[in-house]
Every structure is written in C-alpha cells, then in structure tokens.
Design an enzyme around this catalytic site. Structure first.
Site, PDB file in Angstrom:
ATOM      1  N   GLU A  34       0.848  -1.206   0.000  1.00 26.37           N
ATOM      2  CA  GLU A  34       0.000   0.000   0.000  1.00 26.37           C
ATOM      3  C   GLU A  34       0.875   1.244   0.000  1.00 26.37           C
ATOM      4  OE1 GLU A  34      -2.173  -1.124   3.428  1.00 26.37           O
ATOM      5  OE2 GLU A  34      -4.035  -1.398   2.340  1.00 26.37           O
TER       6      GLU A  34
ATOM      7  N   ASP B  67     -10.696   8.544 -22.261  1.00 25.17           N
ATOM      8  CA  ASP B  67     -10.683   7.128 -21.875  1.00 25.17           C
ATOM      9  C   ASP B  67     -10.248   6.322 -23.100  1.00 25.17           C
ATOM     10  OD1 ASP B  67     -11.247   4.484 -21.356  1.00 25.17           O
ATOM     11  OD2 ASP B  67     -13.155   4.877 -20.353  1.00 25.17           O
TER      12      ASP B  67
ATOM     13  N   LYS C 247      -6.691  -4.885 -23.463  1.00 29.95           N
ATOM     14  CA  LYS C 247      -7.453  -4.928 -24.729  1.00 29.95           C
ATOM     15  C   LYS C 247      -6.456  -4.879 -25.885  1.00 29.95           C
ATOM     16  CE  LYS C 247     -11.679  -2.998 -22.692  1.00 29.95           C
ATOM     17  NZ  LYS C 247     -11.393  -2.327 -21.413  1.00 29.95           N
TER      18      LYS C 247
ATOM     19  N   ARG D 278      -4.877  -8.077 -17.346  1.00 31.41           N
ATOM     20  CA  ARG D 278      -6.125  -7.393 -17.001  1.00 31.41           C
ATOM     21  C   ARG D 278      -5.834  -6.298 -15.981  1.00 31.41           C
ATOM     22  NH1 ARG D 278     -10.925  -8.428 -18.344  1.00 31.41           N
ATOM     23  NH2 ARG D 278     -10.004 -10.047 -19.633  1.00 31.41           N
TER      24      ARG D 278
HETATM   25  N1  DSN Z   1     -16.178  -4.514 -20.527  1.00 38.82           N
HETATM   26  C1  DSN Z   1     -15.353  -3.653 -21.366  1.00 38.82           C
HETATM   27  C2  DSN Z   1     -15.684  -3.824 -22.785  1.00 38.82           C
HETATM   28  O1  DSN Z   1     -15.996  -4.933 -23.160  1.00 38.82           O
HETATM   29  O2  DSN Z   1     -15.611  -2.882 -23.548  1.00 38.82           O
HETATM   30  C3  DSN Z   1     -15.445  -2.268 -20.953  1.00 38.82           C
HETATM   31  O3  DSN Z   1     -15.412  -2.168 -19.587  1.00 38.82           O
END
Ligand code: DSN
Length: 426
Positions: A59, A203, A232, A238
């Site tokens: 922390e 974002d 992504k 993640r």
């Molecule tokens: N769940 C993500 C998506 O699939 O775009 C966004 O949080």
C-alpha cells in the site's frame, strides 16, 4: 514448508481446478475470439502475473509504503511507471488501478466534487458505464450530461458536444468509448473544453494498443488525463492505468490510494511493465496496423454477407453490426448464443437508438485484436464473415440455428483455429 515447482506438481495438488483451466485454454485455442475488449497476452505477461509478487503488500507508492520489505517491489512499480510514461509521452503515470472502471472513478474522485457536472458519451451511443450511467457510481455521484452520435452518419456529434458543453458548463469532458468503430480525434474535444474552462479526460481503454502502435493519434498531449486498460488492444494483463499531466498527478495518486483501492496488485503491475515494453517494440507497430487492416477486411466481408454496420465500417479494431436488416427478428442475444454454439465468441451490444433492452440488444460487437495476435490476416477475415453469415442464416428468422448446420460450422471453425493457435504449448 518449502514450495517447489516440479513439472506438473501444482496440477496434482488440485486436479479439479486445473482441469477447468485446461478446458478454458482449449476453448481459447479452438474457438474464434472476437470480443473487442479481449486479447491473448504473451507468455512473459502470463509469467509475471503468476509470479511471487502476488505475495507482497505494498500500500502506498514507491518510496512511500505502509509496509516494510518493498525495496524490490518499488523497482517493479517504478519500471512500470517509467515505461508507461515513455510509451505514451506522459508526464505522470499511475499503474495501480485494478481495472479501467477503477481508473475512471479515481479520476472523478481526484478531480471533482460529488454533484459536479460532467459531459460524457451515453452508454447506448457507444460510451461506457463509468461515463455516467445511472446504474454506475459515476452516474450516482456526479451530474452527468451526455452526447451521442449523429443520426445521419453515426459518428460523434460534435455540434451536440459543443451545444451541451456551452449550456451545461461541465467541470470535465470525457471522451472515449467501448462500442464506437471510428477514430476519436481528441483535438475538437480539447478545443471545446478550453472554450468553457473544463478539464478534458480521454478514456483510451479500447484503443491504447492502437495509440502505442502509432495507428491512432495519441490523446496524451491534448488531455489533462488519459485512462486506459492494459488488456485490450494493448495486449497486457487485465488492469488499468492513468496517465496525466504533472499538475493532476498528486490528486490522481491520492484518489487511487487511499481514496479507492487498497494494496496494489504488484504481480499485475509487473505484467503491465512487460506489456508496455512489448508495445514499444517496432513489431508492435506492425501488429497494431494489422489489427486495423483486419478489422477493415472483416467489415467489408460482413457487409457482403448482408450485415449493416453502424457508421458503415471501421477505423479501429472494432465493428458494430446492426442485425435488423439481416434478420428483423434476430436479436443480439440470440445471435451471440447461436455463434457461441458455432465456436465464434463475441458479444451482443446495443446499437445507437436501439429499440431493444440492453439484455436483448439489436447489435453485435466484434474486435480483431485477439485474432490478429493469433496470426490471422485479411483473407481469414473473409472466412470468419462467411461462417457468421451461414451460422446466423442457418436457423431462419430468430437465429436459433439449425443444429446440424451449426455442428458443421463448428468443425470448420476448429479447422481454421488449428492454424492459428495462440497457446500451442502451454
Ligand atoms: N467490458 C469492457 C468492454 O468490453 O468494452 C469495458 O469495460
């Protein structure tokens, strides 16, 4: 006790659980992954995520921790922070958010007061839950007003953004989306934010890898804050990350910890560092370009199959199908379930002005990051579109899918996937 790792012994300890993991590995290797927010990480990312760093409480931040024994962990987190800053050209990076949702909430917590007005993209127009949905903390704690896409070309309606901004005088404008297939130019948002003296937050969760790979503009120079996820298009573990100006740094750090989270996941932060390094390699530029090229090829092939695409195509990794012209009775929910049975994994999604509920939907969302990691190229996108057209046409209206046809398609999917196995020797 001394833990040791002999080949396979952790599997013997818990065969029930590891058999389940093996089945998920098989699913990922043998079915087509088109969920726009997913990817396949490298073995190095997997190794860091599965390392002993998971054991440490840390922390606080490097040099200012609440527990002892963090001199090694500090090096991990500093490396991740420096790599994130270098990759995106940011003055400050906070690599602790456990997810993109946490990253966004930390930004609001750090830079707003409850009740402040924020302008964001509506969820049903392509935005995200954390951009002010009434069922999310963002929409409950702050006064969100919204913008969407035009009816004519289904692209961000900048006249609306400007009009709402001038009328509502939000303290913050949020750009970015989870179901928007077009390039998002940060500059007009910045200009509108400057006109009304608002903060500008971008974002970049979905497109972070496209930015890192140089195929989409970097929002960092135009934004006070950029949030992103690392799992992504960026192809990491993640997790979330916040990039900001030096001026916002202290407020952001305080909001992440102690404001929102407890102990950071340093094993995941180490894996983020691995991913930031990978995304800085020249080969990642080729990868990012291939993601977009594959998405364009898939969009073209889907259109030939008779699917209407929201906005007519794509500039990024993502495609949004409006199913209604393909089959007026076919819902997103039915189509997702039918394609699951055919071995094609994607998600139902609302389309702009969707007449159906979020649980049923009239659309499908697809992305090409994972199949591109697996090695697929443009010609394989044509094969996927054809399999989808056959699977969703197989059952006639309602998309129930004739079982024999779906079994045959599932076998063709397996043959295609056998040439593009992301984890052949795990
Ligand atoms: N769940 C993500 C998506 O699939 O775009 C966004 O949080």
């Amino acid at each position: 006790m001394t833990w040791s790792r002999r080949e396979g012994d952790w599997r013997d300890e818990d065969p029930e659980l590891f058999a389940i993991i093996d089945r998920e590995l098989e699913r990922q290797n043998t079915t087509i992954q088109l969920i726009a927010s997913e990817n396949f990480t490298s073995p190095a990312v997997l190794a860091a995520t599965g390392s002993v760093l998971t054991n440490k409480y840390s922390e606080g931040y490097p040099g200012k921790r609440y527990y002892g024994g963090n001199y090694v962990i500090d090096e991990v987190e500093n490396l991740a922070r420096e790599r994130a800053k270098a990759l995106f050209g940011a003055e400050h990076a906070n690599v602790q958010p456990h997810a993109g949702a946490n990253a966004n909430l930390a930004v609001y917590l750090g830079l707003l007061e409850p009740g402040d007005t924020v302008l964001g993209m509506r969820l049903d127009q392509g935005g995200h839950l954390t951009h002010g949905s009434p069922v999310n903390a963002s929409g409950r704690l702050y006064r969100f007003v919204s913008y969407g896409v035009t009816d004519s070309d289904e692209r961000i309606d900048f006249d609306q953004v400007r009009d709402v901004a001038r009328r509502e005088r939000p303290k913050m404008i949020v750009a970015g989306a989870t179901a928007y297939p077009r390039l998002i130019d940060p500059e007009p948002f910045r200009a509108i934010a400057d006109e009304i003296g608002a903060l500008f937050v971008f974002d970049a969760a979905h497109i972070a890898g496209l930015v890192a790979g140089g195929v989409h503009p970097d929002p960092v120079p135009h934004s006070d804050v950029v949030t992103l996820t690392t799992h992504k298009t960026l192809r990491g573990p993640r997790g979330g990350c916040i990039l900001s100006t030096a001026g916002c740094a202290a407020a952001i750090d305080k909001a992440v910890f102690p404001g929102l989270q407890g102990g950071p996941l340093e094993h995941v932060i180490a894996a983020k560092a691995v991913a930031f390094r990978e995304a800085g390699q020249p080969s990642f530029r080729d990868y990012a370009a291939q993601i977009v090229s594959n998405a364009r090829a898939l969009a073209g092939a889907l259109a030939e199959e008779g699917f209407r695409l929201v906005s007519g195509g794509t500039d990024n990794h993502l495609i949004l199908i409006d199913l209604r012209t393909f089959d007026a009775e076919l819902t997103g929910k039915q189509a997702q379930e039918t394609l699951d049975r055919a071995g094609i994994t994607l998600n139902k999604n609302q389309i702009p002005n969707d007449p159906r509920s979020p649980f049923v939907c009239s659309g499908l969302r697809l992305g090409t990051a994972a199949v591109t990691t697996a090695g697929m190229k443009e010609q394989d996108m044509g094969a996927i579109a054809s399999l989808m057209g056959r699977a969703l046409g197989a059952g006639g209206g309602g998309g129930g899918g004739d079982a024999r046809d779906l079994t045959a398609i599932r076998e063709e999917v397996a043959v295609l996937c056998s040439k593009f196995t992301p984890y052949s020797d795990l």
